[in-house]
Design an enzyme around this catalytic site. Sequence first.
Site, PDB file in Angstrom:
ATOM      1  CD  GLU A  42      -2.609   1.273   2.611  1.00 37.13           C
ATOM      2  OE1 GLU A  42      -3.705   1.849   2.590  1.00 37.13           O
ATOM      3  OE2 GLU A  42      -2.133   0.748   3.640  1.00 37.13           O
ATOM      4  CE  LYS A 114      -7.393   1.199   3.477  1.00 37.57           C
ATOM      5  NZ  LYS A 114      -6.220   1.796   4.166  1.00 37.57           N
ATOM      6  CB  CYS A 155      -4.163  -1.373   4.490  1.00 37.67           C
ATOM      7  SG  CYS A 155      -3.282  -1.027   6.052  1.00 37.67           S
TER       8      CYS A 155
END
Length: 285
Positions: A42, A114, A155
């Site tokens: 990330e 995300k 994440c």
Amino acid sequence: MTFKAAAIQMCSSVDPEKNAAAMARLVREAAGHGAIYVQTPEMTGAVQKDRPGLMAVLRDEANDIIVRTAGDLARELSIYLHVGSTAIALADGKIANRAFLFGPDGRKICTYDKIHMFDVDLDNGESWRESAVYRPGEKATVADLPFAKLGFGICYDVRFPQLFRTEAVAGAQILTTPAAFTRQTGEAHWEILLRARAIENGAFVISAAQAGVHEDGRETFGHSMIVDPWGKVLASAGGSGEAIVLADIDVAAVGAARAKIPNLKNARDFELNMQPELAKGGVTV
């Protein structure tokens, strides 16, 4: 089918050009070890918690140095290159935390933004508000590659099992969670979460991570990891600095794990029955 996968561990700076050069060096090394799928962490392009500083280096997708470099690398090395994410300027003035997958011809296969924003207040005064900077994604993504179906996460997404269950039910055999986990949360939960997502979905999990103390003062946990569908850690890096994690991925292991424990097939819809509070005078415990 068996293929070699690599997770690239980085300690990205605030300078996208430096990070692009580091990414290129590590990806070439991973490909030299035979990896045909390579994943970066990330925020490969810049780890920068200062918003004005981030805005100063931000570019749209067409002009981003990480995107351009990754496409060129994939073509040069004839690999599938998965940029775990980088910050991308959007037309409406907002920012996407966006993953990219490039094929051996250098062309972009797909992207993933995300979905879940890291808005938390941790111990010792550590606090994060990703929603103040980034626009959350709205779509789960599964890519059908020649060697496996690949499901995407980034994440904090790893804490939302419904995302990966949706991808697994759609056929994903490899789940991905490139990350920049804080040291505090990583020490407590990182390996547990990765192994849980692998076990409950009967899937491989590949997670390239940021690691160490960054120029912006942030400290990330590292421990990039590849986990098999039975929850076994096949390979893991340390907690600081650059590393390359390699593992041979036997896709047949996914079918074997799901045949032993077919929980994806056994799942059932159900209703929630909320019981009213006990009447006054009832039993108390």
